[in-house]
Design a protein around this motif. Structure first.
Motif, PDB file in Angstrom:
ATOM      1  N   ARG A  89      38.008  44.533  42.762  1.00  0.00           N
ATOM      2  CA  ARG A  89      37.809  46.113  42.983  1.00  0.00           C
ATOM      3  C   ARG A  89      38.621  46.677  42.134  1.00  0.00           C
ATOM      4  NH1 ARG A  89      38.182  44.290  47.919  1.00  0.00           N
ATOM      5  NH2 ARG A  89      40.325  45.336  48.252  1.00  0.00           N
ATOM      6  N   ARG A  90      39.900  46.253  41.882  1.00  0.00           N
ATOM      7  CA  ARG A  90      40.869  46.928  40.684  1.00  0.00           C
ATOM      8  C   ARG A  90      40.323  46.987  39.402  1.00  0.00           C
ATOM      9  NH1 ARG A  90      45.800  48.050  42.068  1.00  0.00           N
ATOM     10  NH2 ARG A  90      46.575  47.644  40.269  1.00  0.00           N
ATOM     11  N   ALA A  91      39.439  45.954  39.253  1.00  0.00           N
ATOM     12  CA  ALA A  91      38.836  45.909  37.844  1.00  0.00           C
ATOM     13  C   ALA A  91      37.773  47.022  37.468  1.00  0.00           C
ATOM     14  CB  ALA A  91      38.178  44.464  37.247  1.00  0.00           C
ATOM     15  N   ILE A  92      36.853  46.967  38.788  1.00  0.00           N
ATOM     16  CA  ILE A  92      35.789  47.963  38.692  1.00  0.00           C
ATOM     17  C   ILE A  92      36.617  49.445  38.529  1.00  0.00           C
ATOM     18  CG2 ILE A  92      34.113  48.843  40.137  1.00  0.00           C
ATOM     19  CD1 ILE A  92      33.466  46.156  41.283  1.00  0.00           C
ATOM     20  N   LEU A  93      37.537  49.580  39.293  1.00  0.00           N
ATOM     21  CA  LEU A  93      38.075  50.819  39.247  1.00  0.00           C
ATOM     22  C   LEU A  93      38.660  51.428  37.665  1.00  0.00           C
ATOM     23  CD1 LEU A  93      39.720  51.031  42.872  1.00  0.00           C
ATOM     24  CD2 LEU A  93      37.670  52.341  42.070  1.00  0.00           C
TER      25      LEU A  93
END
Length: 97
Positions: free
Chosen positions: A82-86
């Motif tokens: 999720r952090r990478a997507i954000l």
């Protein structure tokens, strides 16, 4: 593409997607593994496997992204995923200690 509403069309009359999640019948600890131990990685794999069969996986994942959920597996995505997507979306996030 329709706008994200946080509700699952034609499902729960109250519109609460969380009531439709397959995770409701599972051990909650599987969705919040701690560390990088083999047991934690196994719990994460189990949670993701359940998520990928879940009818509300996409809504759940979007909710977690929209609310910057910092921990756990949501919508089949780990914290790091999720952090990478954000980050790809240009969202600045605080570093996790």
């Amino acid at each position: 593409m329709s706008a994200y509403t946080g509700q699952v069309p034609d499902s729960d009359p109250g519109g609460d997607w969380r009531l439709q999640g397959l995770c409701r019948s599972e051990d909650p600890d599987s969705w919040f593994p701690v560390g990088a131990t083999p047991a934690a990685k196994a719990a994460e794999r189990h949670a993701k496997a359940v998520c990928w069969r879940c009818p509300v996986r996409v809504v759940c994942g979007r909710w977690a992204l929209d609310h910057r959920e910092p921990v756990g597996v949501w919508g089949g995505l780990s914290e790091g995923e999720r952090r990478a997507i954000l980050r790809r979306r240009g969202v600045r996030l605080p570093e996790i200690a």
